[in-house]
Design an enzyme around this catalytic site. Structure first.
Site, mmCIF file in Angstrom:
data_model
loop_
_atom_site.group_PDB
_atom_site.id
_atom_site.type_symbol
_atom_site.label_atom_id
_atom_site.label_comp_id
_atom_site.label_asym_id
_atom_site.label_seq_id
_atom_site.Cartn_x
_atom_site.Cartn_y
_atom_site.Cartn_z
ATOM 1 N N GLY A 19 0.705 -1.206 0.177
ATOM 2 C CA GLY A 19 -0.099 -0.192 0.003
ATOM 3 C C GLY A 19 0.880 1.402 0.012
ATOM 4 N N SER A 20 1.967 1.245 -0.589
ATOM 5 C CA SER A 20 2.805 2.559 -0.471
ATOM 6 C C SER A 20 2.348 3.507 -1.336
ATOM 7 C CB SER A 20 4.211 2.002 -0.872
ATOM 8 O OG SER A 20 3.936 2.013 -2.534
ATOM 9 N N ASN A 21 1.546 3.149 -2.623
ATOM 10 C CA ASN A 21 0.923 4.239 -3.293
ATOM 11 C C ASN A 21 -0.429 4.809 -2.521
ATOM 12 O OD1 ASN A 21 2.102 4.544 -6.115
ATOM 13 N ND2 ASN A 21 2.195 2.435 -5.582
ATOM 14 N N LEU A 93 -10.117 -8.484 -11.343
ATOM 15 C CA LEU A 93 -10.603 -7.771 -12.768
ATOM 16 C C LEU A 93 -12.140 -7.330 -11.847
ATOM 17 C CD1 LEU A 93 -10.765 -7.483 -15.643
ATOM 18 C CD2 LEU A 93 -12.357 -9.376 -15.962
ATOM 19 N N HIS A 110 -0.954 0.895 -13.210
ATOM 20 C CA HIS A 110 -0.196 -0.220 -13.740
ATOM 21 C C HIS A 110 1.381 0.102 -13.797
ATOM 22 C CE1 HIS A 110 0.059 -4.142 -15.730
ATOM 23 N NE2 HIS A 110 0.923 -3.639 -16.410
ATOM 24 N N ASP A 151 -6.612 -3.621 -17.884
ATOM 25 C CA ASP A 151 -5.483 -2.962 -18.373
ATOM 26 C C ASP A 151 -5.677 -2.239 -19.525
ATOM 27 O OD1 ASP A 151 -4.087 -3.580 -15.900
ATOM 28 O OD2 ASP A 151 -3.054 -5.260 -16.982
HETATM 29 C C1 GAR Z 1 2.153 -1.117 -7.925
HETATM 30 O O1 GAR Z 1 3.476 -1.163 -8.271
HETATM 31 C C2 GAR Z 1 1.283 -1.045 -8.699
HETATM 32 O O2 GAR Z 1 1.649 -0.416 -10.207
HETATM 33 C C3 GAR Z 1 0.866 -2.582 -8.895
HETATM 34 O O3 GAR Z 1 0.928 -2.771 -7.631
HETATM 35 C C4 GAR Z 1 1.969 -2.291 -7.024
HETATM 36 C C5 GAR Z 1 1.358 -2.080 -5.636
HETATM 37 O O4 GAR Z 1 2.127 -1.332 -5.046
HETATM 38 N N1 GAR Z 1 -0.121 -3.068 -9.525
HETATM 39 C C6 GAR Z 1 -0.160 -3.784 -10.520
HETATM 40 O O5 GAR Z 1 0.374 -4.637 -10.804
HETATM 41 C C7 GAR Z 1 -1.579 -4.032 -11.326
HETATM 42 N N2 GAR Z 1 -1.800 -4.793 -12.487
HETATM 43 P P1 GAR Z 1 1.895 -0.705 -3.381
HETATM 44 O O6 GAR Z 1 1.095 -1.770 -2.710
HETATM 45 O O7 GAR Z 1 3.409 -0.447 -3.056
HETATM 46 O O8 GAR Z 1 1.196 0.468 -3.833
#
Ligand code: GAR
Length: 199
Positions: A19-21, A93, A110, A151
């Site tokens: 969940g860093s984003n 999905l 993505h 996507d």
């Molecule tokens: C991110 O890199 C995002 O782009 C990817 O999951 C990661 C979540 O990181 N999403 C996918 O691959 C979707 N196909 P986070 O948990 O550190 O935010």
């Protein structure tokens, strides 16, 4: 895009991993009045849930049955008056009924330059390993609206970074994550501002 007017927006962030984003989005929007974030996850043990609770963010965990066969998740979001949804590390999905309930209000992050390296099963390190195996000279991120296919929704923003010969999937992942953290919070802020004005 300007974001000078923001009125009582509630945003749901779907996240099923670290969940860093999600945390970057929450921090970026924290300075805005009347914008509130919730975290939803399909994994009861996702690290983001404890992190969100620590900073006072409400969380909601749901099952596959609740997502695909019942209206539980849409009902929860509607009851919470959620107006905008961000998929940040959410891998399922999204069903058509869910998309119809939030028209043009669901976006996905993505970790590659779509349409390359997208589709079912392309997520996280799998993407970076495929990019490395293909000897790509660059990679990046795509932020796009969500439609019924993995996507394939309309692209909102792409950002790129070069790949050096010595890069590994892990170092590529670091570069991509830096792009995600740089761009996603600002894109969400701008789209939320537009949505708050009914645009
Ligand atoms: C991110 O890199 C995002 O782009 C990817 O999951 C990661 C979540 O990181 N999403 C996918 O691959 C979707 N196909 P986070 O948990 O550190 O935010």
């Amino acid at each position: 895009m300007s974001c000078s007017v923001l009125l009582r927006m509630k945003i749901a962030i779907f996240a099923s991993g670290t969940g860093s984003n999600a945390l970057k989005i929450i921090a970026h929007l924290a300075t805005l009045p009347d914008v509130q974030c919730l975290i939803l996850s399909n994994k009861a043990n996702a690290p983001i849930l404890a992190k969100a609770q620590t900073i006072g963010i409400e969380t909601f965990v749901f099952t596959k049955t609740e997502f695909y066969e019942q209206t539980t998740v849409v009902d929860f979001l509607k009851a919470q008056s959620i107006q905008f949804i961000v998929l940040a590390g959410f891998l399922w999905l999204v069903p058509p009924s869910f998309i119809a309930a939030f028209p043009k209000a669901i976006i996905n992050l993505h970790p590659a330059l779509l349409p390359k390296f997208g589709g079912k099963g392309m997520y996280g390190m799998r993407v970076h390993e495929a990019v490395k195996a293909a000897n790509e000279m660059e990679t990046g991120i795509t932020i796009h609206y969500v439609n019924e296919k993995y996507d394939e929704g309309e692209i909102i923003l792409q950002a790129r970074c070069p790949i050096a010969t010595m890069d590994t999937p892990e170092s590529i992942a670091q570069k991509v994550q830096a792009l995600e953290h740089l761009h996603l919070p600002e894109v969400v802020k701008n789209l939320v501002a537009l949505a708050s004005k009914g645009l």
